[in-house]
Design an enzyme around this catalytic site. Structure first.
Site, PDB file in Angstrom:
ATOM      1  N   LYS A 115       0.151  27.436  13.083  1.00 41.43           N
ATOM      2  CA  LYS A 115       0.957  28.215  14.039  1.00 41.43           C
ATOM      3  C   LYS A 115       0.115  29.327  14.675  1.00 41.43           C
ATOM      4  O   LYS A 115       0.188  29.577  15.870  1.00 41.43           O
ATOM      5  CB  LYS A 115       2.153  28.861  13.327  1.00 41.43           C
ATOM      6  N   HIS A 122      -0.657  38.470  10.703  1.00 37.23           N
ATOM      7  CA  HIS A 122       0.433  37.696  10.108  1.00 37.23           C
ATOM      8  C   HIS A 122       0.612  38.085   8.657  1.00 37.23           C
ATOM      9  O   HIS A 122      -0.356  38.178   7.915  1.00 37.23           O
ATOM     10  CB  HIS A 122       0.114  36.192  10.193  1.00 37.23           C
ATOM     11  N   SER A 170       0.300  25.414   7.137  1.00 33.44           N
ATOM     12  CA  SER A 170       1.510  25.779   7.867  1.00 33.44           C
ATOM     13  C   SER A 170       1.291  27.082   8.642  1.00 33.44           C
ATOM     14  O   SER A 170       1.569  27.170   9.852  1.00 33.44           O
ATOM     15  CB  SER A 170       2.660  25.934   6.850  1.00 33.44           C
ATOM     16  N   ASP A 208       4.945  21.529  11.910  1.00 37.39           N
ATOM     17  CA  ASP A 208       5.258  22.532  10.890  1.00 37.39           C
ATOM     18  C   ASP A 208       6.756  22.739  10.772  1.00 37.39           C
ATOM     19  O   ASP A 208       7.283  22.889   9.666  1.00 37.39           O
ATOM     20  CB  ASP A 208       4.561  23.862  11.190  1.00 37.39           C
ATOM     21  N   ARG A 217       9.897  20.864   3.096  1.00 36.55           N
ATOM     22  CA  ARG A 217       9.343  21.482   1.881  1.00 36.55           C
ATOM     23  C   ARG A 217      10.336  22.442   1.250  1.00 36.55           C
ATOM     24  O   ARG A 217      10.436  22.544   0.036  1.00 36.55           O
ATOM     25  CB  ARG A 217       8.026  22.217   2.223  1.00 36.55           C
TER      26      ARG A 217
HETATM   27  N1  URA Z   1       5.155  30.863   5.750  1.00 34.52           N
HETATM   28  C1  URA Z   1       4.901  29.796   6.527  1.00 34.52           C
HETATM   29  O1  URA Z   1       4.888  29.902   7.741  1.00 34.52           O
HETATM   30  N2  URA Z   1       4.659  28.618   5.939  1.00 34.52           N
HETATM   31  C2  URA Z   1       4.656  28.444   4.598  1.00 34.52           C
HETATM   32  O2  URA Z   1       4.411  27.357   4.133  1.00 34.52           O
HETATM   33  C3  URA Z   1       4.924  29.563   3.804  1.00 34.52           C
HETATM   34  C4  URA Z   1       5.166  30.768   4.421  1.00 34.52           C
END
Ligand code: URA
Length: 431
Positions: free
Chosen positions: A185, A80, A181, A159, A166
């Protein structure tokens, strides 16, 4: 909820019960946005310790579906990136790791603002399907060793809601909130091993190496705590990655890279990251062997072959991969000229990413439609000598009246009279 907001506002650590109460109440709609945003702001200023962050991640991960990948044999490895400009790494790295025997079961996202998304890039190849059922996803990884698909709507609803909130309340740049966050995931997506590419610099959430290290350490700690082999590399976003920014342009660069003609920084990144992923998959003993295996998969074409197999399995018209001149070019290709001489010190990734978005390559809101052919192709990279009148880059666009944006692209290139040294793309490795 008022007590929870006040306790965080006053700098106390929240209990497991309080964090779980917040996550479940917010997802169910019992807790309104205004209270959730007050808590997010309190967390932004007061932070969360490792235990609170881990509990928050766990609660978010279990707010929806978690994917069970146990029907795929062996170690499943995921990667990621925290979001960059010109970041086509997954399209090169995934096939290379898979060509070396790794199992890559990856869920990716779409681009927003100045950052691009792997799913959008994939869709520049006509016919490519990124929505797959869980069964199709598992079957594809079992059959060919790789699938890159969109996250299902059922994963991590906490999220989805919290990130959207946010985004509009000035609370994105908080380490515990970003860490929870991303990790909620990734953990819900089911891989056993996770490599995080944490970007720093102008085009990244974290502007400095120190802040990026803090974020990376927080995520590595969460993942390890929850039993996943989680590691991180810290990479430079003080210039876009590679030469291409924009969807079809980046896919063409991914193809070239898998054919041994990639730009130096991207090749260096995929070798380092690929070596780590092969070690996480227990395919190699050490990183040197891993780098050699990745280099061989570029040289012998097996990585490119894997890219073709992946697109074929997902319905993409692979004649575009075989003959990239089939990708439509934008109507206008404007060269951007240097108005002075010097050594190229920095290319402001944020400015390049935003300009690319404005000329059609990205979206300002999730509803915007992307022009796959639009983007920016760099002609100079940091460390290069530039003479007045040289072409810095080309802007590809179907729009007209983009003079002001061309000016912004020009100003993203910072020239210096001093010699400029080029640092390695990977600045640190955390495991
Ligand atoms: N990418 C994400 O998935 N979440 C965040 O808070 C920032 C970047």
């Amino acid at each position: 909820m008022v007590d929870i907001i006040e306790r965080k506002r006053d700098g106390h650590a929240l209990s497991e019960e309080e964090i779980r109460f917040f996550v479940s109440g917010y997802v169910s709609g019992e807790i309104p946005d205004y209270q959730a945003s007050a808590l997010a702001m309190a967390i932004y200023f007061r932070g969360m310790d490792a235990k609170e962050t881990s509990i928050l991640t766990n609660a978010m991960m279990h707010s929806g579906e978690t994917i069970d990948l146990s029907e795929i044999d062996g170690i499943k490895v995921d990667k990621h990136s925290t979001g960059g400009v010109g970041d086509k790494t997954s399209l090169v790295l995934g096939p290379l790791v898979s060509a070396c025997g790794g199992k890559v079961a990856k869920m990716s996202g779409r681009g927003l603002g100045h950052t691009g998304g792997t799913l959008d890039k994939m869709e520049s190849v006509p016919g490519t399907k990124i929505q797959r059922t869980r069964e199709e996803f598992i079957k594809q990884v079992n059959d060919i060793g790789i699938a890159i698909i969109g996250q299902t709507a059922q994963i991590d609803p906490a999220d989805k809601k919290l990130y959207a909130l946010r985004d509009v309340t000035g609370t994105v740049e908080s380490i515990p909130l970003i860490a929870s966050s991303i990790m909620s995931k990734k953990l819900a997506a089911g891989s056993n091993a996770i490599l995080l590419d944490v970007k720093f610099g102008s085009g990244a959430f974290m502007k400095t190496l120190e802040r990026a290290k803090e974020l990376a350490s927080a995520m590595v700690e969460i993942g390890s705590h929850l039993g996943r082999d989680t590691r991180a590399i810290l990479t430079d976003m003080d210039q876009p990655l590679g030469l291409a920014v924009g969807n079809a342009l980046e896919v063409k660069e991914a193809i070239l890279t898998l054919q041994g003609k990639g730009p130096r920084d991207l090749v260096e990144l995929v070798k380092r990251a690929g070596a780590i992923m092969l070690e996480q998959s227990h395919i190699v003993e050490d990183l040197d062997e891993g780098e050699r295996r990745i280099a061989r998969a570029i040289e012998d074409g097996s990585g490119f072959h894997k890219l073709v197999e992946m697109f074929q399995a997902q319905g993409g018209d692979v004649s575009y991969l075989m003959d990239p001149s089939k990708f439509p070019l934008a109507k206008n290709i404007f060269p951007v000229y240097a108005n002075r001489s010097g050594n190229l010190r920095r290319i402001d990734s944020l400015a390049i990413g935003l300009s690319a978005m404005k000329i059609g390559a990205g979206r300002a809101t999730m509803q915007d439609v992307i022009d796959m052919s639009a983007g920016i192709l760099l002609n100079k990279k940091v460390g290069d000598r530039v003479n007045k009148g040289d072409i810095l880059c080309y802007a590809h666009t179907n729009k007209s009246g983009v003079g002001a944006i061309i000016g912004e692209i020009h100003d993203a290139f910072e020239l210096s009279d001093e010699p400029v040294s080029v640092s390695p793309i990977v600045h640190a490795y955390i495991r």
